[in-house]
Scaffold this motif. Structure first.
Motif, PDB file in Angstrom:
ATOM      1  N   SER A 166       0.855  -1.182   0.000  1.00  0.00           N
ATOM      2  CA  SER A 166       0.000   0.000   0.000  1.00  0.00           C
ATOM      3  C   SER A 166       0.897   1.241   0.000  1.00  0.00           C
ATOM      4  O   SER A 166       2.109   1.155   0.219  1.00  0.00           O
ATOM      5  CB  SER A 166      -0.906   0.003   1.232  1.00  0.00           C
ATOM      6  OG  SER A 166      -0.122   0.224   2.396  1.00  0.00           O
ATOM      7  N   ASP A 167       0.290   2.396  -0.237  1.00  0.00           N
ATOM      8  CA  ASP A 167       1.072   3.636  -0.254  1.00  0.00           C
ATOM      9  C   ASP A 167       1.743   3.883   1.093  1.00  0.00           C
ATOM     10  O   ASP A 167       2.885   4.339   1.152  1.00  0.00           O
ATOM     11  CB  ASP A 167       0.183   4.823  -0.641  1.00  0.00           C
ATOM     12  CG  ASP A 167      -0.251   4.767  -2.095  1.00  0.00           C
ATOM     13  OD1 ASP A 167       0.435   4.081  -2.896  1.00  0.00           O
ATOM     14  OD2 ASP A 167      -1.266   5.397  -2.428  1.00  0.00           O
ATOM     15  N   ASP A 168       1.029   3.596   2.189  1.00  0.00           N
ATOM     16  CA  ASP A 168       1.606   3.796   3.524  1.00  0.00           C
ATOM     17  C   ASP A 168       2.777   2.835   3.767  1.00  0.00           C
ATOM     18  O   ASP A 168       3.804   3.222   4.320  1.00  0.00           O
ATOM     19  CB  ASP A 168       0.539   3.596   4.601  1.00  0.00           C
ATOM     20  CG  ASP A 168      -0.537   4.662   4.554  1.00  0.00           C
ATOM     21  OD1 ASP A 168      -0.262   5.770   4.028  1.00  0.00           O
ATOM     22  OD2 ASP A 168      -1.657   4.396   5.042  1.00  0.00           O
ATOM     23  N   GLN A 169       2.609   1.583   3.367  1.00  0.00           N
ATOM     24  CA  GLN A 169       3.685   0.604   3.538  1.00  0.00           C
ATOM     25  C   GLN A 169       4.892   0.978   2.689  1.00  0.00           C
ATOM     26  O   GLN A 169       6.031   0.838   3.127  1.00  0.00           O
ATOM     27  CB  GLN A 169       3.202  -0.797   3.151  1.00  0.00           C
ATOM     28  CG  GLN A 169       2.170  -1.372   4.073  1.00  0.00           C
ATOM     29  CD  GLN A 169       1.557  -2.651   3.526  1.00  0.00           C
ATOM     30  OE1 GLN A 169       1.347  -2.785   2.330  1.00  0.00           O
ATOM     31  NE2 GLN A 169       1.257  -3.596   4.419  1.00  0.00           N
ATOM     32  N   LEU A 170       4.646   1.453   1.486  1.00  0.00           N
ATOM     33  CA  LEU A 170       5.721   1.872   0.591  1.00  0.00           C
ATOM     34  C   LEU A 170       6.483   3.047   1.184  1.00  0.00           C
ATOM     35  O   LEU A 170       7.712   3.071   1.179  1.00  0.00           O
ATOM     36  CB  LEU A 170       5.153   2.230  -0.785  1.00  0.00           C
ATOM     37  CG  LEU A 170       6.154   2.512  -1.893  1.00  0.00           C
ATOM     38  CD1 LEU A 170       6.987   1.274  -2.190  1.00  0.00           C
ATOM     39  CD2 LEU A 170       5.438   2.962  -3.147  1.00  0.00           C
ATOM     40  N   LYS A 193       8.052   2.243 -10.718  1.00  0.00           N
ATOM     41  CA  LYS A 193       7.735   3.661 -10.909  1.00  0.00           C
ATOM     42  C   LYS A 193       7.260   4.300  -9.613  1.00  0.00           C
ATOM     43  O   LYS A 193       7.663   5.400  -9.263  1.00  0.00           O
ATOM     44  CB  LYS A 193       6.658   3.837 -11.981  1.00  0.00           C
ATOM     45  CG  LYS A 193       7.158   3.785 -13.386  1.00  0.00           C
ATOM     46  CD  LYS A 193       6.040   4.119 -14.352  1.00  0.00           C
ATOM     47  CE  LYS A 193       6.532   4.096 -15.779  1.00  0.00           C
ATOM     48  NZ  LYS A 193       5.451   4.388 -16.730  1.00  0.00           N
ATOM     49  N   LYS A 194       6.366   3.608  -8.908  1.00  0.00           N
ATOM     50  CA  LYS A 194       5.863   4.152  -7.644  1.00  0.00           C
ATOM     51  C   LYS A 194       6.984   4.245  -6.616  1.00  0.00           C
ATOM     52  O   LYS A 194       7.063   5.213  -5.873  1.00  0.00           O
ATOM     53  CB  LYS A 194       4.734   3.277  -7.100  1.00  0.00           C
ATOM     54  CG  LYS A 194       3.421   3.436  -7.836  1.00  0.00           C
ATOM     55  CD  LYS A 194       2.353   2.517  -7.300  1.00  0.00           C
ATOM     56  CE  LYS A 194       1.905   2.947  -5.927  1.00  0.00           C
ATOM     57  NZ  LYS A 194       0.765   2.137  -5.444  1.00  0.00           N
ATOM     58  N   LEU A 195       7.840   3.244  -6.587  1.00  0.00           N
ATOM     59  CA  LEU A 195       8.956   3.228  -5.639  1.00  0.00           C
ATOM     60  C   LEU A 195       9.905   4.384  -5.943  1.00  0.00           C
ATOM     61  O   LEU A 195      10.318   5.107  -5.046  1.00  0.00           O
ATOM     62  CB  LEU A 195       9.683   1.884  -5.723  1.00  0.00           C
ATOM     63  CG  LEU A 195      10.836   1.666  -4.744  1.00  0.00           C
ATOM     64  CD1 LEU A 195      10.347   1.760  -3.305  1.00  0.00           C
ATOM     65  CD2 LEU A 195      11.467   0.308  -4.979  1.00  0.00           C
TER      66      LEU A 195
END
Length: 149
Positions: free
Chosen positions: A97-101, A138-140
């Motif tokens: 998830s965004d929070d975990q990332l 890409k998100k990372l």
């Protein structure tokens, strides 16, 4: 059971169920994994992590193709590519998830001791190793860039 064994077993099941989308997608996946194993001068046995990387790459290809088809006005082909990507994603680990990332990126930056964008390479290397196939590159990258800016 390894991922490749699971793909092969599911292919047999899909053939018996006459699920044409799943059959064609699984055949393409198995071919991509076998191609990766034969790449280079000597055929090698792929680990489960390497197979998952191949599957992640195939999902990315299909998502990109679906976007291109949608932009070109071919919604049927875009839907097919998206459906294939959905089938492949069932074999990949759940995405962070965004929070975990964000928590992962923060921890990696602290561990590496990064202070600026110059340290992005080191942070990305470690973050990619820790996240594995459960994070989109890409998100990372965007998350790391934002945290270091």
């Amino acid at each position: 059971m390894s991922t490749l064994d699971q793909l092969t077993s599911d292919l047999t099941t899909a053939m018996k169920a006459r699920d044409t989308l799943r059959v064609s997608t699984l055949r393409q996946l198995i071919a991509a994994v076998r191609f990766e194993a034969k790449a280079g001068s000597v055929e090698k046995e792929l680990s489960d992590d390497e197979v998952l990387k191949v599957l992640a790459r195939e999902v990315k290809k299909r998502r990109d193709s679906a976007q291109i088809y949608a932009d070109a006005g071919a919604p049927e082909r875009a839907a097919t590519e998206s459906a294939e990507a959905d089938v492949i994603e069932t074999y990949l680990p759940a995405q962070l998830s965004d929070d975990q990332l964000q928590a992962l990126v923060t921890a990696v930056i602290a561990d590496v001791g990064a202070t600026s964008l110059r340290d992005m390479g080191a942070v990305m290397k470690e973050a990619t190793a820790r996240a594995g196939a459960s994070a989109d590159g890409k998100k990372l990258s965007a998350s790391v860039r934002a945290a270091l800016s």
